[in-house]
Design a protein around this motif. Structure first.
Motif, PDB file in Angstrom:
ATOM      1  N   PRO A  63      72.935  86.380  35.743  1.00 20.07           N
ATOM      2  CA  PRO A  63      71.795  87.529  35.821  1.00 20.07           C
ATOM      3  C   PRO A  63      70.414  87.124  35.123  1.00 20.07           C
ATOM      4  O   PRO A  63      69.290  87.304  35.951  1.00 20.07           O
ATOM      5  N   LYS A  64      70.483  86.559  34.249  1.00 18.29           N
ATOM      6  CA  LYS A  64      69.360  86.289  33.335  1.00 18.29           C
ATOM      7  C   LYS A  64      68.756  85.063  34.148  1.00 18.29           C
ATOM      8  O   LYS A  64      67.316  85.068  34.147  1.00 18.29           O
ATOM      9  N   ALA A  65      69.311  83.982  34.463  1.00 18.80           N
ATOM     10  CA  ALA A  65      68.503  83.077  35.229  1.00 18.80           C
ATOM     11  C   ALA A  65      68.224  83.604  36.850  1.00 18.80           C
ATOM     12  O   ALA A  65      67.150  83.081  37.100  1.00 18.80           O
ATOM     13  N   LEU A  66      68.794  84.324  37.315  1.00 15.31           N
ATOM     14  CA  LEU A  66      68.413  84.859  38.591  1.00 15.31           C
ATOM     15  C   LEU A  66      67.216  85.740  38.521  1.00 15.31           C
ATOM     16  O   LEU A  66      66.328  85.631  39.424  1.00 15.31           O
ATOM     17  N   ALA A  67      66.866  86.199  37.352  1.00 17.25           N
ATOM     18  CA  ALA A  67      65.751  87.105  37.225  1.00 17.25           C
ATOM     19  C   ALA A  67      64.347  85.989  37.107  1.00 17.25           C
ATOM     20  O   ALA A  67      63.301  86.333  37.165  1.00 17.25           O
ATOM     21  N   ARG A  68      64.636  84.879  36.657  1.00 16.20           N
ATOM     22  CA  ARG A  68      63.776  83.689  36.861  1.00 16.20           C
ATOM     23  C   ARG A  68      64.035  82.957  38.281  1.00 16.20           C
ATOM     24  O   ARG A  68      63.312  81.629  38.023  1.00 16.20           O
ATOM     25  N   ALA A  69      64.340  83.418  39.046  1.00 14.12           N
ATOM     26  CA  ALA A  69      64.520  82.603  40.354  1.00 14.12           C
ATOM     27  C   ALA A  69      63.208  82.046  40.975  1.00 14.12           C
ATOM     28  O   ALA A  69      63.233  81.042  41.556  1.00 14.12           O
ATOM     29  N   PHE A  70      62.206  82.609  40.806  1.00 12.21           N
ATOM     30  CA  PHE A  70      60.989  82.269  41.380  1.00 12.21           C
ATOM     31  C   PHE A  70      59.865  81.951  40.362  1.00 12.21           C
ATOM     32  O   PHE A  70      58.760  81.939  40.604  1.00 12.21           O
ATOM     33  N   ARG A  71      60.238  82.230  38.990  1.00 13.39           N
ATOM     34  CA  ARG A  71      59.290  81.733  38.200  1.00 13.39           C
ATOM     35  C   ARG A  71      60.182  81.092  36.991  1.00 13.39           C
ATOM     36  O   ARG A  71      61.203  81.352  36.599  1.00 13.39           O
ATOM     37  N   GLN A  72      59.351  80.039  36.217  1.00 13.92           N
ATOM     38  CA  GLN A  72      60.034  79.603  35.038  1.00 13.92           C
ATOM     39  C   GLN A  72      58.816  79.540  33.820  1.00 13.92           C
ATOM     40  O   GLN A  72      57.669  79.119  34.338  1.00 13.92           O
ATOM     41  N   SER A  73      59.373  79.899  32.699  1.00  9.91           N
ATOM     42  CA  SER A  73      58.456  79.703  31.787  1.00  9.91           C
ATOM     43  C   SER A  73      58.224  78.058  31.256  1.00  9.91           C
ATOM     44  O   SER A  73      57.154  77.768  30.487  1.00  9.91           O
ATOM     45  N   LYS A  74      59.087  77.253  31.514  1.00  8.18           N
ATOM     46  CA  LYS A  74      59.165  75.982  31.232  1.00  8.18           C
ATOM     47  C   LYS A  74      58.938  75.273  32.474  1.00  8.18           C
ATOM     48  O   LYS A  74      58.998  75.614  33.553  1.00  8.18           O
ATOM     49  N   GLU A  75      58.501  73.784  32.169  1.00 10.15           N
ATOM     50  CA  GLU A  75      58.103  72.949  33.251  1.00 10.15           C
ATOM     51  C   GLU A  75      59.292  72.139  33.786  1.00 10.15           C
ATOM     52  O   GLU A  75      59.341  71.504  34.969  1.00 10.15           O
ATOM     53  N   ALA A  76      60.348  72.159  33.069  1.00 12.55           N
ATOM     54  CA  ALA A  76      61.480  71.021  33.497  1.00 12.55           C
ATOM     55  C   ALA A  76      62.750  71.613  32.893  1.00 12.55           C
ATOM     56  O   ALA A  76      62.735  72.570  31.929  1.00 12.55           O
ATOM     57  N   THR A  77      63.788  71.476  33.526  1.00 11.01           N
ATOM     58  CA  THR A  77      65.209  71.566  32.934  1.00 11.01           C
ATOM     59  C   THR A  77      65.339  70.697  31.774  1.00 11.01           C
ATOM     60  O   THR A  77      64.613  69.690  31.788  1.00 11.01           O
ATOM     61  N   ASP A  78      66.448  71.088  30.833  1.00  9.96           N
ATOM     62  CA  ASP A  78      66.646  70.306  29.731  1.00  9.96           C
ATOM     63  C   ASP A  78      68.194  70.336  29.754  1.00  9.96           C
ATOM     64  O   ASP A  78      68.682  71.048  28.883  1.00  9.96           O
TER      65      ASP A  78
END
Length: 378
Positions: free
Chosen positions: A330-345
């Motif tokens: 659920p927490k990741a789904l809330a960021r489905a169309f926006r991300q505070s970071k530029e890249a995965t880590d």
């Protein structure tokens, strides 16, 4: 060859492009065949497809902390079993002292993924220095042993009766993802030549040979790793995850199959490495909900921040049997169309198997029992 009847249709409210510009208030679910390579339909739902209240039965998603209470073992044949079927077997192994014997797998190729530590691997073909993040493919029948400099924890993936190969990279060409030139092979170097004079215990070198799941021992009065040279195109290879340059799309979330590293008979090994998030405003930026009804899915978490999962840390493994919908927490789904970071880590190893996997007896001792409930939002 399987032949499907192609008849793409749109019914009701739907997006024109998969994984992008979803109709407001909907959640996309992909129903696909052949592990993202076959025909597929995208459903658009009013509620998250993983919004279940509970789970009962053997198909439930499961998670295991593989490195918890992991004892050191003398060799890979004593490693902790994890999952298996007729075509592959996964084990987790901790080695903290130099092996005093050699091993030889007569059942299939061995893929060693070094999760932690570093050391020297000696085999028929020579010497390889190994460290965290290394894949080492050992062809069936290779004799080898490991000498750790720092305690090594490794995930072992056996291709029972088959051979590891590189995937067909299609229109992006053979140098995409990683150039085969980065694959290292063992060297007949000073370290290898020096170990040839090392005496085994009691002056005897023993080789533990696994065939049909049973062990035999061959004893030698000398070190059988005594080659002075070799030529040919069959040899162990080493690939570090830092040398993998993932396929990316700024406007479309690529399926896991785009990250395939090795293929074997009826299963594939994929690697997730850091990559920029999609920049298109309407593109999904997390894994999409999907039914992978032809493959069991396994993910081993190696390092980093695992953006699509909550409360998962390095050394854990998740197991999603085929036959149910899964996707981001659920927490990741809330960021489905926006991300505070530029890249995965994150660095992770994924295994997709065409045949059902069985959980090894006793693995419940390191299981996260509530994992199936972690998608609940109420």
């Amino acid at each position: 060859m399987r032949r499907y009847i192609p008849f793409p249709r749109i019914e009701g409210t739907a997006s024109r492009q998969a994984h992008a510009d979803l109709p407001p208030g909907t959640y996309e679910r992909e129903i696909g065949k052949e592990g993202f390579f076959g025909p597929a339909t995208h459903m658009y739902h009013r509620h998250p497809p993983t919004g279940w209240l509970g789970w009962e039965g053997p198909l439930r998603p499961r998670a295991f902390d593989l490195v918890r209470d992991l004892p050191a073992a003398a060799g890979p044949w004593q490693a902790r079993p994890v999952l298996s079927n007729a075509h592959t077997a996964l084990r987790i192994w901790q080695c903290d002292t130099a092996m005093d014997h050699l091993v030889r797998n007569g059942d299939g190729d061995e893929l060693v993924f070094v999760h932690q530590g570093a050391g020297d691997l000696f085999c028929d073909y020579g010497h390889l220095a190994v460290e965290a993040g290394d894949y080492v493919v050992l062809p069936r029948g290779t004799m080898w042993r490991l000498v750790p400099h720092r305690p090594v924890t490794a995930l072992l993936v056996e291709a029972t009766g088959s051979t590891y190969q590189l995937p067909d990279r299609g229109m992006v060409g053979p140098h995409a993802v990683f150039d085969p030139a980065v694959l290292d092979t063992p060297a007949i170097n000073d370290a290898f030549l020096a170990q040839q004079d090392h005496a085994g215990p009691d002056g005897i070198w023993r080789v533990a040979v696994k065939r049909g799941g049973r062990l035999s021992t061959v004893s030698y009065p000398f070190n059988p790793l005594d080659a002075v040279g070799w030529k040919g195109d069959l040899a162990p290879v080493r690939l570090n995850v830092r040398d993998i340059r993932p396929l990316m799309s700024h406007r479309y979330h690529l399926p896991p199959s785009a990250h395939t590293t090795f293929v074997a008979d009826r299963f594939v090994v994929c690697t997730f490495t850091p990559r920029p998030f999609e920049t298109d405003e309407g593109a999904l930026k997390v894994p999409f909900f999907h039914n992978n009804d032809d493959y069991d899915e396994v993910l081993f978490y190696h390092a980093g921040d695992f953006f699509s999962r909550d409360n998962i840390k390095a050394g854990m493994l998740t197991f999603h049997p085929c036959g149910f919908t899964h996707g981001p927490h659920p927490k990741a789904l809330a960021r489905a169309f926006r991300q505070s970071k530029e890249a995965t880590d994150e660095y992770a190893v994924m295994l997709d198997t065409r045949d059902a996997l069985e959980v090894a007896p006793g693995l419940e001792a390191v299981e996260l029992a509530a994992y199936a409930e972690s998608w609940r939002t109420r």
